[in-house]
Design a protein around this motif. Structure first.
Motif, PDB file in Angstrom:
ATOM      1  N   LEU A  50      48.364   6.763  50.608  1.00 10.19           N
ATOM      2  CA  LEU A  50      47.115   7.086  51.295  1.00 10.19           C
ATOM      3  C   LEU A  50      46.858   6.298  52.573  1.00 10.19           C
ATOM      4  O   LEU A  50      46.024   6.708  53.385  1.00 10.19           O
ATOM      5  CB  LEU A  50      45.924   6.874  50.341  1.00 10.19           C
ATOM      6  CG  LEU A  50      45.951   7.669  49.032  1.00 10.19           C
ATOM      7  CD1 LEU A  50      44.760   7.274  48.171  1.00 10.19           C
ATOM      8  CD2 LEU A  50      45.947   9.166  49.303  1.00 10.19           C
ATOM      9  N   CYS A  51      47.552   5.183  52.754  1.00  9.44           N
ATOM     10  CA  CYS A  51      47.235   4.292  53.881  1.00  9.44           C
ATOM     11  C   CYS A  51      48.279   4.304  54.990  1.00  9.44           C
ATOM     12  O   CYS A  51      48.214   3.476  55.908  1.00  9.44           O
ATOM     13  CB  CYS A  51      47.062   2.847  53.379  1.00  9.44           C
ATOM     14  SG  CYS A  51      45.741   2.653  52.164  1.00  9.44           S
ATOM     15  N   LEU A  90      39.426   6.265  55.519  1.00  8.91           N
ATOM     16  CA  LEU A  90      40.383   6.868  54.594  1.00  8.91           C
ATOM     17  C   LEU A  90      39.645   7.528  53.424  1.00  8.91           C
ATOM     18  O   LEU A  90      38.570   7.068  53.023  1.00  8.91           O
ATOM     19  CB  LEU A  90      41.372   5.815  54.098  1.00  8.91           C
ATOM     20  CG  LEU A  90      42.322   5.265  55.166  1.00  8.91           C
ATOM     21  CD1 LEU A  90      43.185   4.154  54.589  1.00  8.91           C
ATOM     22  CD2 LEU A  90      43.189   6.368  55.758  1.00  8.91           C
ATOM     23  N   PRO A  91      40.213   8.575  52.852  1.00  4.71           N
ATOM     24  CA  PRO A  91      39.500   9.352  51.823  1.00  4.71           C
ATOM     25  C   PRO A  91      39.273   8.554  50.542  1.00  4.71           C
ATOM     26  O   PRO A  91      40.178   7.887  50.043  1.00  4.71           O
ATOM     27  CB  PRO A  91      40.438  10.531  51.564  1.00  4.71           C
ATOM     28  CG  PRO A  91      41.791  10.028  51.936  1.00  4.71           C
ATOM     29  CD  PRO A  91      41.572   9.120  53.103  1.00  4.71           C
ATOM     30  N   LEU A  94      38.885  11.933  45.703  1.00  5.09           N
ATOM     31  CA  LEU A  94      40.082  12.767  45.657  1.00  5.09           C
ATOM     32  C   LEU A  94      40.159  13.545  44.348  1.00  5.09           C
ATOM     33  O   LEU A  94      39.432  13.267  43.388  1.00  5.09           O
ATOM     34  CB  LEU A  94      41.326  11.894  45.838  1.00  5.09           C
ATOM     35  CG  LEU A  94      41.387  11.122  47.166  1.00  5.09           C
ATOM     36  CD1 LEU A  94      42.502  10.083  47.131  1.00  5.09           C
ATOM     37  CD2 LEU A  94      41.572  12.077  48.334  1.00  5.09           C
ATOM     38  N   THR A 135      45.869  18.278  52.269  1.00  6.17           N
ATOM     39  CA  THR A 135      46.863  17.552  51.484  1.00  6.17           C
ATOM     40  C   THR A 135      46.806  16.058  51.760  1.00  6.17           C
ATOM     41  O   THR A 135      46.796  15.628  52.913  1.00  6.17           O
ATOM     42  CB  THR A 135      48.288  18.041  51.824  1.00  6.17           C
ATOM     43  OG1 THR A 135      48.319  19.463  51.745  1.00  6.17           O
ATOM     44  CG2 THR A 135      49.311  17.446  50.880  1.00  6.17           C
ATOM     45  N   ARG A 136      46.803  15.257  50.700  1.00  6.40           N
ATOM     46  CA  ARG A 136      46.936  13.797  50.825  1.00  6.40           C
ATOM     47  C   ARG A 136      48.284  13.318  50.284  1.00  6.40           C
ATOM     48  O   ARG A 136      48.877  12.383  50.787  1.00  6.40           O
ATOM     49  CB  ARG A 136      45.788  13.091  50.084  1.00  6.40           C
ATOM     50  CG  ARG A 136      44.407  13.463  50.606  1.00  6.40           C
ATOM     51  CD  ARG A 136      44.231  13.103  52.066  1.00  6.40           C
ATOM     52  NE  ARG A 136      42.923  13.527  52.579  1.00  6.40           N
ATOM     53  CZ  ARG A 136      42.491  13.294  53.803  1.00  6.40           C
ATOM     54  NH1 ARG A 136      43.281  12.681  54.676  1.00  6.40           N
ATOM     55  NH2 ARG A 136      41.306  13.721  54.174  1.00  6.40           N
ATOM     56  N   TYR A 137      48.761  13.963  49.224  1.00  3.21           N
ATOM     57  CA  TYR A 137      50.092  13.683  48.688  1.00  3.21           C
ATOM     58  C   TYR A 137      50.493  14.890  47.857  1.00  3.21           C
ATOM     59  O   TYR A 137      49.684  15.450  47.102  1.00  3.21           O
ATOM     60  CB  TYR A 137      50.098  12.433  47.805  1.00  3.21           C
ATOM     61  CG  TYR A 137      51.398  12.213  47.062  1.00  3.21           C
ATOM     62  CD1 TYR A 137      52.463  11.564  47.660  1.00  3.21           C
ATOM     63  CD2 TYR A 137      51.560  12.669  45.754  1.00  3.21           C
ATOM     64  CE1 TYR A 137      53.668  11.375  46.988  1.00  3.21           C
ATOM     65  CE2 TYR A 137      52.752  12.479  45.068  1.00  3.21           C
ATOM     66  CZ  TYR A 137      53.805  11.827  45.691  1.00  3.21           C
ATOM     67  OH  TYR A 137      54.987  11.642  45.023  1.00  3.21           O
ATOM     68  N   VAL A 151      44.575  15.926  46.626  1.00  2.31           N
ATOM     69  CA  VAL A 151      43.841  16.551  47.725  1.00  2.31           C
ATOM     70  C   VAL A 151      42.422  15.988  47.727  1.00  2.31           C
ATOM     71  O   VAL A 151      42.019  15.257  46.818  1.00  2.31           O
ATOM     72  CB  VAL A 151      43.796  18.088  47.590  1.00  2.31           C
ATOM     73  CG1 VAL A 151      45.195  18.691  47.683  1.00  2.31           C
ATOM     74  CG2 VAL A 151      43.135  18.505  46.281  1.00  2.31           C
ATOM     75  N   ASP A 152      41.653  16.338  48.744  1.00  3.53           N
ATOM     76  CA  ASP A 152      40.259  15.897  48.791  1.00  3.53           C
ATOM     77  C   ASP A 152      39.461  16.536  47.659  1.00  3.53           C
ATOM     78  O   ASP A 152      39.684  17.700  47.305  1.00  3.53           O
ATOM     79  CB  ASP A 152      39.622  16.277  50.123  1.00  3.53           C
ATOM     80  CG  ASP A 152      40.101  15.418  51.276  1.00  3.53           C
ATOM     81  OD1 ASP A 152      40.989  14.566  51.058  1.00  3.53           O
ATOM     82  OD2 ASP A 152      39.592  15.604  52.398  1.00  3.53           O
TER      83      ASP A 152
END
Length: 401
Positions: A50-51, A90-91, A94, A135-137, A151-152
């Motif tokens: 995420l970072c 950063l989100p 999630l 998409t985040r991962y 995802v969010d």
């Protein structure tokens, strides 16, 4: 290899990995290793996921919400960052999907669902300009068949409101937005070489169904669904139930015979949400295939609209999709051909819910029973109204590309 032998081998491999994970409780330390589920996440791994690109940012803590199991396991994930991560925005809220149990992982892997969704979010979603979760991962391990998607949490980030066939009645404006959203998806990928662009994971609609005929015994599931749903299915359609499995495959032959695009393929009300500013958004992309546009539109209108509204609006809504194609410079089918294609593509929607109702005992309980029954009712009423079984025997629609 015989598909049945492949399925047996897949079943054994998944059982081995699920048992192994319960014993070893793996904690991946790099992004090449896919965590089996959110329970296996660490702050260190989440920092990598995420970072990236934010200097000095770190995850200090993560908290998991309750688990909701269906075809996959879904959990909310709350992240606490250090000052650098917080300052970068950063989100923090999630949503995750995974397949931690034997049943969820086997069903997703056998139908290719986990592989499809992981690849969609990793490869396609970042460049797709429609309302859908960012998409985040997203990753899939073909050896263990693990999938993890992050995802969010759109309920938190966009004020998104999710609904079901029982809790949401689409207004005319919302129904038009559904059609416009699907048209945007279809236009974006119209007649593009999708398998060359994205890879072999993107099946066409016929091959996807042919696989399910082997892995879950789709014909038997459909006929079982007819028996369990007899009270809500029009008698005329019930009497012709044994025609439906073959009609479904003929409808898919028609579906892959004309212009091809990318389809969501599971556009029932539970996969749509309404954002804070009233836009319709689409999630749950595990059934993405390549095929003809009418398959999505038939499913969306039959499942998303009560029969009275569908009957009143469907011709205008099908025409609306054609107008969106024309506005994008695509030679759309005539209104008559488009409506025939719409009628012909109803069997996919029938399978999705009759198959859910008629599931084998070894399959997960995908959806609450009352939602399944109302979905079966709406879609079967639509198929009966539109004389779908007869329409499939009419001339194929071959719109110009």
């Amino acid at each position: 290899m015989d598909p049945r032998v492949e399925l047996a081998a897949l079943t054994g491999r998944i059982a081995y990995h699920v048992v192994k994970e319960r014993i070893t409780k793996p904690r991946p330390t790099n992004l090449r290793a896919v965590p089996p589920s959110p329970d296996h996440l660490t702050d260190e791994w989440l920092t990598l996921a995420l970072c990236d690109g934010v200097r000095g940012a770190r995850v200090l803590r993560h908290d998991l919400g309750g688990r909701d199991d269906g075809t996959s396991s879904r959990r909310r994930l709350t992240i606490t960052y250090n000052e650098a991560g917080t300052a970068a925005g950063l989100p923090t809220q999630l949503f995750t999907k995974s397949g931690p149990t034997f049943k969820t992982r086997l069903v997703s892997a056998a139908a290719g669902l986990s592989r499809i969704e992981a690849n969609f979010y990793a490869q396609v979603r970042p460049g797709l300009d429609i309302e859908a979760p960012p998409t985040r991962y997203s990753a899939y391990d073909p050896v263990s068949n693990r999938q993890l998607l992050i995802v969010d949490d759109l309920a938190a980030t966009e004020g998104a409101v999710f609904g079901t066939v029982l809790t949401r009645t689409l207004t005319r404006e919302q129904a038009e937005d559904v059609v416009d959203t699907l048209a945007s998806l279809h236009v974006a990928f119209w007649e593009k070489p999708l398998r060359k662009m994205y890879g072999s994971w993107l099946w066409n609609s016929y091959d996807f169904m042919a696989t399910l005929n082997v892995t879950i015994g789709a014909a038997a599931r459909i006929l079982s669904g007819f028996e369990r749903g007899r009270d809500v299915i029009p008698a005329r359609l019930y009497d012709r139930r044994h025609e439906v499995p073959d009609a479904m495959m003929r409808s898919l032959e028609i579906n892959i015979s004309g212009p091809q695009t990318m389809l969501h393929s599971d556009v029932h009300p539970g996969n749509w949400y309404v954002t804070r500013d009233g836009r319709m958004g689409l999630c749950d992309w595990q059934c993405v295939v390549q095929g003809g546009w009418a398959r999505d539109i038939a499913y969306a209108l039959a499942s998303g609209l009560p029969p009275a509204d569908r009957r009143a609006w469907e011709r205008d809504l099908v025409d609306r999709h054609g107008k969106r194609l024309a506005e994008a410079g695509i030679a759309a089918p005539s209104p008559e051909d488009a409506f025939l294609a719409y009628r012909q593509q109803m069997p996919h929607a029938m399978f999705m819910w009759l198959g859910t109702l008629g599931r084998h005992w070894a399959q997960p309980d995908y959806q609450p029973h009352d939602i399944v029954m109302e979905s079966v009712r709406r879609i079967c009423v639509a198929a009966d109204d539109l004389e779908t079984l007869d329409a499939i025997n009419e001339r194929p629609v071959l719109a110009q590309a």
